[in-house]
Write an enzyme that holds these catalytic residues in place. Structure first.
Site, PDB file in Angstrom:
ATOM      1  N   GLU A 128       0.829  -1.219   0.000  1.00 39.31           N
ATOM      2  CA  GLU A 128       0.000   0.000   0.000  1.00 39.31           C
ATOM      3  C   GLU A 128       0.858   1.262   0.000  1.00 39.31           C
ATOM      4  O   GLU A 128       0.575   2.210   0.723  1.00 39.31           O
ATOM      5  CB  GLU A 128      -0.944   0.019   1.216  1.00 39.31           C
ATOM      6  CG  GLU A 128      -2.280  -0.599   0.968  1.00 39.31           C
ATOM      7  CD  GLU A 128      -2.864  -0.288  -0.384  1.00 39.31           C
ATOM      8  OE1 GLU A 128      -2.791   0.882  -0.811  1.00 39.31           O
ATOM      9  OE2 GLU A 128      -3.358  -1.205  -1.025  1.00 39.31           O
TER      10      GLU A 128
HETATM   11  C1  LIG Z   1       2.111  -9.541   0.246  1.00 36.73           C
HETATM   12  C2  LIG Z   1       1.884  -8.414  -0.699  1.00 36.73           C
HETATM   13  C3  LIG Z   1       0.590  -8.079  -1.056  1.00 36.73           C
HETATM   14  C4  LIG Z   1       0.373  -7.083  -2.021  1.00 36.73           C
HETATM   15  N1  LIG Z   1      -0.898  -6.837  -2.477  1.00 36.73           N
HETATM   16  C5  LIG Z   1      -1.064  -6.030  -3.561  1.00 36.73           C
HETATM   17  C6  LIG Z   1      -2.335  -5.912  -4.200  1.00 36.73           C
HETATM   18  O1  LIG Z   1      -3.322  -6.524  -3.771  1.00 36.73           O
HETATM   19  N2  LIG Z   1      -2.432  -5.127  -5.301  1.00 36.73           N
HETATM   20  C7  LIG Z   1      -1.363  -4.451  -5.792  1.00 36.73           C
HETATM   21  O2  LIG Z   1      -1.519  -3.760  -6.794  1.00 36.73           O
HETATM   22  N3  LIG Z   1      -0.149  -4.523  -5.207  1.00 36.73           N
HETATM   23  C8  LIG Z   1       0.022  -5.297  -4.107  1.00 36.73           C
HETATM   24  N4  LIG Z   1       1.252  -5.409  -3.515  1.00 36.73           N
HETATM   25  C9  LIG Z   1       2.366  -4.674  -4.083  1.00 36.73           C
HETATM   26  C10 LIG Z   1       2.884  -3.605  -3.150  1.00 36.73           C
HETATM   27  O3  LIG Z   1       2.001  -2.525  -3.099  1.00 36.73           O
HETATM   28  C11 LIG Z   1       4.305  -3.269  -3.644  1.00 36.73           C
HETATM   29  O4  LIG Z   1       5.131  -4.329  -3.222  1.00 36.73           O
HETATM   30  C12 LIG Z   1       4.791  -1.945  -3.104  1.00 36.73           C
HETATM   31  O5  LIG Z   1       4.072  -0.896  -3.687  1.00 36.73           O
HETATM   32  C13 LIG Z   1       6.290  -1.754  -3.383  1.00 36.73           C
HETATM   33  O6  LIG Z   1       6.567  -2.015  -4.717  1.00 36.73           O
HETATM   34  P1  LIG Z   1       7.775  -3.012  -5.094  1.00 36.73           P
HETATM   35  O7  LIG Z   1       7.557  -4.263  -4.337  1.00 36.73           O
HETATM   36  O8  LIG Z   1       7.848  -3.091  -6.561  1.00 36.73           O
HETATM   37  O9  LIG Z   1       9.055  -2.321  -4.509  1.00 36.73           O
HETATM   38  P2  LIG Z   1       9.876  -1.120  -5.161  1.00 36.73           P
HETATM   39  O10 LIG Z   1       8.947  -0.126  -5.757  1.00 36.73           O
HETATM   40  O11 LIG Z   1      10.924  -1.706  -6.027  1.00 36.73           O
HETATM   41  O12 LIG Z   1      10.528  -0.487  -3.874  1.00 36.73           O
HETATM   42  C14 LIG Z   1      11.583  -1.115  -3.142  1.00 36.73           C
HETATM   43  C15 LIG Z   1      12.110  -0.154  -2.101  1.00 36.73           C
HETATM   44  O13 LIG Z   1      12.620   1.008  -2.731  1.00 36.73           O
HETATM   45  C16 LIG Z   1      12.019   2.175  -2.226  1.00 36.73           C
HETATM   46  N5  LIG Z   1      11.725   3.111  -3.312  1.00 36.73           N
HETATM   47  C17 LIG Z   1      11.125   2.835  -4.484  1.00 36.73           C
HETATM   48  N6  LIG Z   1      10.994   3.940  -5.215  1.00 36.73           N
HETATM   49  C18 LIG Z   1      11.514   4.949  -4.505  1.00 36.73           C
HETATM   50  C19 LIG Z   1      11.657   6.349  -4.727  1.00 36.73           C
HETATM   51  N7  LIG Z   1      11.198   6.941  -5.818  1.00 36.73           N
HETATM   52  N8  LIG Z   1      12.235   7.077  -3.757  1.00 36.73           N
HETATM   53  C20 LIG Z   1      12.683   6.511  -2.623  1.00 36.73           C
HETATM   54  N9  LIG Z   1      12.570   5.191  -2.366  1.00 36.73           N
HETATM   55  C21 LIG Z   1      11.988   4.425  -3.289  1.00 36.73           C
HETATM   56  C22 LIG Z   1      10.714   1.721  -1.560  1.00 36.73           C
HETATM   57  O14 LIG Z   1      10.354   2.571  -0.480  1.00 36.73           O
HETATM   58  C23 LIG Z   1      11.057   0.318  -1.107  1.00 36.73           C
HETATM   59  O15 LIG Z   1      11.607   0.344   0.171  1.00 36.73           O
HETATM   60  C24 LIG Z   1       1.477  -6.364  -2.534  1.00 36.73           C
HETATM   61  C25 LIG Z   1       2.768  -6.674  -2.108  1.00 36.73           C
HETATM   62  C26 LIG Z   1       2.987  -7.693  -1.226  1.00 36.73           C
HETATM   63  C27 LIG Z   1       4.392  -8.015  -0.824  1.00 36.73           C
END
Ligand SMILES: Cc1cc2nc3c(=O)[nH]c(=O)nc-3n(C[C@H](O)[C@H](O)[C@H](O)COP(=O)(O)OP(=O)(O)OC[C@H]3O[C@@H](n4cnc5c(N)ncnc54)[C@H](O)[C@@H]3O)c2cc1C
Length: 600
Positions: free
Chosen positions: A443
């Site tokens: 989220e």
């Molecule tokens: C169990 C689980 C359930 C989920 N359920 C859903 C769902 O129902 N629907 C859905 O759409 N998504 C869902 N998600 C996805 C979730 O919202 C994403 O995992 C989350 O938004 C982070 O995206 P990412 O995993 O690609 O990490 P990334 O975007 O790659 O981020 C990795 C890290 O880098 C940091 N970061 C990234 N970009 C920046 C920036 N611009 N500046 C500073 N720091 C940054 C982040 O803070 C994070 O710590 C779920 C994820 C999990 C693990």
């Protein structure tokens, strides 16, 4: 040990009735048929159902996670039993209009019910909350025909739903999503693409699954301004409401998670066979703004989930510490004397107080945020509605991210209170921690929430939202300052609020000079600063009520004394730590910014 109840109904009653005065919401025409009695009856029903049907399989669904068999997802039958009972009792339509068969309850009361379900079983509750989020979004943005097809069955508990935002290459940065939607020529769209991490993406728990999918139209501008929102059902729905053919949404895989194992998490492919039917919601290219309707609600929901896992851990650790005997007081020299209960040791009480201060402080903030939702929706005065909206916007990232961080730490302390037993799977606190570890990630990762708070929410409209919060804080401090026992805390809160104002000023000036990267480099620290001050404010509000209360029983006396003790803990041990955050922020610390990626 006696039966573990993972939530404190007395605390919820205190927050709802004594601190927030929710019965006053009945003055709004929408809630005119309600009263304290109907609110309490709903909460009683939620508490009973949460324990009977949700808590009862919390461990089993952790041990037996959903799995992929012959292209289908197999889920523990108790999950469906719980969701059916939830719908049967009317909880799928808590917020809906009476004429839709709903209970038409205030959001604040609904959130208190959600809190108990989340404490009992955050995974099973997740299916229900996602469905409610879909229903609420459809009400706000879909046509009446779309609502009849997709929202009504959700309210009846026949359909569940998902939010499909993330893709393998685009999580935090939704502007980079690649899923496409082509007009099919008959008013509908054909979608193609892949969505990652979709909670509740495939199962047989309901007749249908309504996916809300973000995708790009062929003429879409790049970035977030080119995202549209589509309804993509698992089964097409005929005009008479019966189910039609299976839609072209394929389950490509199930993700195996650290925690929250009871809710299936999926990798979905749309349009592999070139026939994924979707309906556009509202106008093209408005998808992200529309999705924010669901995301904002989900962010409060994630915060409450984190808090209630904190509560479950705290309450278990508290009970354990009262029953386990170990060691003697430092000045008890007689080795033949009986060992004392863990809770007799000041260091164990330190760990319990820290959990209580975080969990109950964060719950107070979440409940207050919920009252802002009701005020924004119902208050007849447009100025008060606007003020509630501003405050809610500002507090949403705090409720989500501060609670997720602080209550995960609370779970860590719960494990510590249990010692070696806490580290084993024979006791529930390790599951609380694993379940909670998700909350800082999904989220909107907490780092993204911090950027949102500092880069957008604290600065918007010339800092109007932050000024509104600081006014509220000043008003609480002025009132609490009249209570001798709280006067010192009131002064500390005024000083802390001043620190927030000055720090925000320095960071705002840096941004105005174009030093945006520098100003935002320590945004997470800023969220911690604002979060601590907001929680201190909430504690002072709770302490004012507790200090003026007339306890009706010995248990009540202990309850209010516990509130005052936790407030004192927060002001003495937690709030002063913001001085360091504020100093680093005001100095525009460059450590992280200047460290070249190559040296790490
Ligand atoms: C169990 C689980 C359930 C989920 N359920 C859903 C769902 O129902 N629907 C859905 O759409 N998504 C869902 N998600 C996805 C979730 O919202 C994403 O995992 C989350 O938004 C982070 O995206 P990412 O995993 O690609 O990490 P990334 O975007 O790659 O981020 C990795 C890290 O880098 C940091 N970061 C990234 N970009 C920046 C920036 N611009 N500046 C500073 N720091 C940054 C982040 O803070 C994070 O710590 C779920 C994820 C999990 C693990």
């Amino acid at each position: 040990m006696s039966a573990h109840v993972p939530f404190d109904r007395r605390d919820l009653d205190f927050l709802l009735h004594e601190v927030e005065g929710v019965s006053a919401l009945c003055r709004h025409p929408r809630f005119a048929d309600h009263s304290r009695e109907t609110f309490d009856a709903t909460l009683d029903a939620a508490a009973e159902l949460a324990m009977a049907k949700f808590a009862s399989h919390n461990r089993a669904s952790d041990l037996s996670e959903p799995h992929f068999v012959d292209g289908r997802v197999k889920i523990l039958p108790a999950v469906k039993d719980a969701l059916d009972a939830y719908a049967e009792a009317g909880f799928s339509a808590l917020l809906a209009d009476a004429e839709e068969g709903g209970m038409q309850l205030p959001y604040t009361v609904a959130l208190a019910c959600d809190a108990m379900f989340a404490a009992a079983n955050v995974s099973t509750a997740g299916y229900a909350l996602l469905a409610r989020g879909v229903a609420n979004l459809l009400r706000a943005h879909a046509t009446p025909a779309q609502c009849a097809r997709y929202r009504t069955p959700i309210l009846q508990g026949r359909f569940l739903g998902t939010m499909c935002l993330s893709e393998p290459q685009a999580g935090s940065s939704l502007g980079d999503i690649r899923t496409r939607a082509e007009p099919a020529g008959d008013g509908h769209y054909r979608l193609s693409g892949a969505k990652m991490w979709i909670s509740g993406g495939e199962h047989d728990l309901s007749d249908n699954i309504i996916h809300l999918v973000l995708a790009r139209l062929p003429d879409a501008p790049p970035g977030v301004k080119g995202i549209s929102l589509f309804i993509v059902p698992k089964f097409r729905v005929n005009d008479d409401g019966t189910l039609g053919a299976r839609n072209d949404v394929q389950l490509a895989g199930v993700n195996h998670k650290l925690g929250q194992r009871g809710i299936v998490n999926t990798f979905l492919k749309f349009g592999e066979r070139g026939d994924c039917f979707g309906e556009l919601v509202g106008a093209p290219h408005q998808g992200l703004a529309q999705m924010f309707h669901m995301m904002n609600e989900a962010r409060i929901g994630v915060g409450v989930g984190a808090i209630m896992l904190g509560s479950a851990g705290y309450r278990y650790a508290l009970q354990y510490a009262r029953e386990r005997r170990q060691g003697r007081h430092p000045d008890q020299k007689d080795p033949a004397s009986p060992p004392v209960a863990l809770i007799e040791h000041a260091d164990v009480r330190r760990m319990l107080l820290q959990q209580k201060a975080r969990v109950e402080g964060a719950l107070g903030l979440a409940m207050h945020a919920a009252t802002l939702v009701d005020a924004h929706d119902q208050d007849p005065d447009p100025a008060r509605r606007a003020e509630a909206h501003r405050l809610l916007e500002l507090l949403t990232p705090v409720v989500k991210a501060w609670s997720a961080d602080a209550c995960l730490e609370a779970n860590d302390l719960a494990i510590q209170v249990l010692g070696g037993y806490g580290y084993t799977r024979e006791y529930p606190v390790e599951q609380c921690w694993r379940d909670n570890r998700l909350n800082p990630i999904h989220e909107g990762a907490n780092g993204i929430q911090a950027l949102d708070l500092l880069g957008r929410k604290a600065m918007m409209d010339g800092g109007a939202a932050l000024k509104a919060l600081l006014r509220e804080i000043a008003a609480t401090a002025a009132e609490a300052g009249k209570v001798p026992a709280l006067a010192e805390h009131a002064l500390a809160l005024v000083r802390a609020a001043g620190l927030v104002a000055r720090t925000t000023g320095v960071l705002g000036q840096a941004m105005a000079r174009g030093e945006v990267r520098l100003a935002l480099a320590n945004a997470s620290r800023y969220l911690r600063l604002v979060g601590h001050v907001a929680i201190a404010w909430i504690w002072l509000r709770q302490a004012r009520v507790a200090s003026a209360a007339a306890p009706a029983s010995a248990a009540d006396r202990d309850f209010y004394a516990g509130k005052l003790a936790a407030c004192r803990w927060f002001f003495v041990h937690e709030l002063p730590t913001i001085e360091h955050d504020a100093a680093l922020l005001a100095a525009l610390d460059r450590c992280a910014l200047d460290t070249p990626p190559d040296v790490l």
